[in-house]
Design a protein around this motif. Sequence first.
Motif, short mmCIF file in Angstrom:
data_model
loop_
_atom_site.label_atom_id
_atom_site.label_comp_id
_atom_site.label_asym_id
_atom_site.label_seq_id
_atom_site.Cartn_x
_atom_site.Cartn_y
_atom_site.Cartn_z
N ARG A 291 0.90 -0.89 0.06
CA ARG A 291 -0.10 0.15 -0.23
C ARG A 291 0.26 1.94 0.02
O ARG A 291 0.34 2.10 -0.86
N GLN A 292 2.05 1.37 0.39
CA GLN A 292 3.33 2.26 0.55
C GLN A 292 2.72 2.78 -1.19
O GLN A 292 3.44 3.88 -1.05
N LEU A 293 2.69 2.50 -1.68
CA LEU A 293 2.75 3.19 -2.88
C LEU A 293 2.24 3.73 -3.57
O LEU A 293 2.95 4.17 -4.69
N LEU A 294 1.31 3.46 -3.36
CA LEU A 294 -0.07 4.76 -2.97
C LEU A 294 1.30 6.26 -2.67
O LEU A 294 0.02 7.03 -3.34
N ASN A 295 1.91 6.16 -2.55
CA ASN A 295 2.17 7.13 -1.61
C ASN A 295 3.81 8.52 -2.89
O ASN A 295 3.95 8.95 -2.61
N PHE A 296 3.18 7.26 -4.06
CA PHE A 296 4.31 7.91 -4.83
C PHE A 296 3.59 9.74 -5.48
O PHE A 296 2.29 10.37 -5.56
N GLY A 297 4.40 10.07 -4.78
CA GLY A 297 4.41 11.52 -5.07
C GLY A 297 4.63 12.51 -3.98
O GLY A 297 4.34 13.47 -3.87
N HIS A 298 3.71 12.31 -2.61
CA HIS A 298 3.32 12.27 -1.43
C HIS A 298 4.77 12.89 -0.55
O HIS A 298 4.45 13.68 0.11
N THR A 299 5.75 12.16 -0.59
CA THR A 299 7.17 12.07 0.50
C THR A 299 7.59 14.19 0.15
O THR A 299 7.26 14.91 1.00
#
Length: 357
Positions: A239-247
């Motif tokens: 589910r950490q893939l959904l953080n793409f662009g978020h960091t």
Amino acid sequence: MKKITVALTNKHYDVLIEKGLLNNAGKLISSVWAPRKVAIVSDDNVAPLYQQQLADQLTNNGFTVHCYQFPAGEASKSLSQLQTLAQQLVTDNFNRDDGVVALGGGVTGDLAGFLAATYMRGISLIQVPTSLLAQVDSSVGGKTAVDLGTTKNIVGSFYEPDLVLIDPTTLKTLTQRDLVEGYGEIVKVAAMTGGNFWQLIEKIESPTDILANAMSLSEGSIQFKADIVMADEKEGGQRQLLNFGHTIGHAVEALANGKLRHGEAVSIGTVAICQDFEEAGKTVAGVTAKIRTQLAAVGLPVSSPLLSSPQILDKIKHDKKNHNGHLNLVYIKKIGQPAILTVPENQISNTLKVPRQ
């Protein structure tokens, strides 16, 4: 009508997508809920547009309805506003057999969702997202939360709804900025998905194209997220893939002090991290340019002076997704191939070119 089923270990629910669906919302809700007391929670932008329509639908199907409003904007995603809404539920004698309907954008979904998750240790919840960002992202997956100061979503819970109802016609009432904000999340997902979904993105050249393809854009985004959530409900792995662009995006958003919308910050963050990984040879050459082109085509920002702020590295290091002194950075090797790189906190500046000179 499009139906996507989210099947988790202890919960199954459907996401229904159809133009004009709000006209039949009472019947659809009555198919999953027995008649009960219902609080429809909306902000003061959305409430005048759809709250009474939904209330009438529910009343006609045997529900007792209470309509609550709160001031629109991220500032309402707070513990104080949560307390105000909870007190309204107490005043109206809501109990564990009753329910909350979140009608609105991402702030409403997060706030009303957390209200349902915490009131009497949890009452029933249905999400009815009316913004593109909420429809393609925040209404699915069970994340509910409020902010503390500039720290987003730091107090919250995973709390899945019983149903998600998406009516793309609600997008027609959005301002152009509110519409295209959600597209930042869509491009993020499409870049990880690749294939037909990315090919659809390459055909989107204006906000008008977003509206014309809203059904397909929502379906593609939600199906990707549903698959991820079913494999990893509590963000322990995939589910950490959904953080793409978020960091980087979350850091830029925090430094913007409300001047950037979430989707705009994600757009900036997605381009920035792609650029860093492309320069490091971990992302195929040309990917950043492709993503930048598609985001800019609809008017989303693709860079920001805030990337040069001396504070941005500190914001990134203190992101809530920091795990024991490490950050899991999501990037794509190429369109359709996401990956995660774990980087020690003290080496972040070697991997991400922040602050940018």
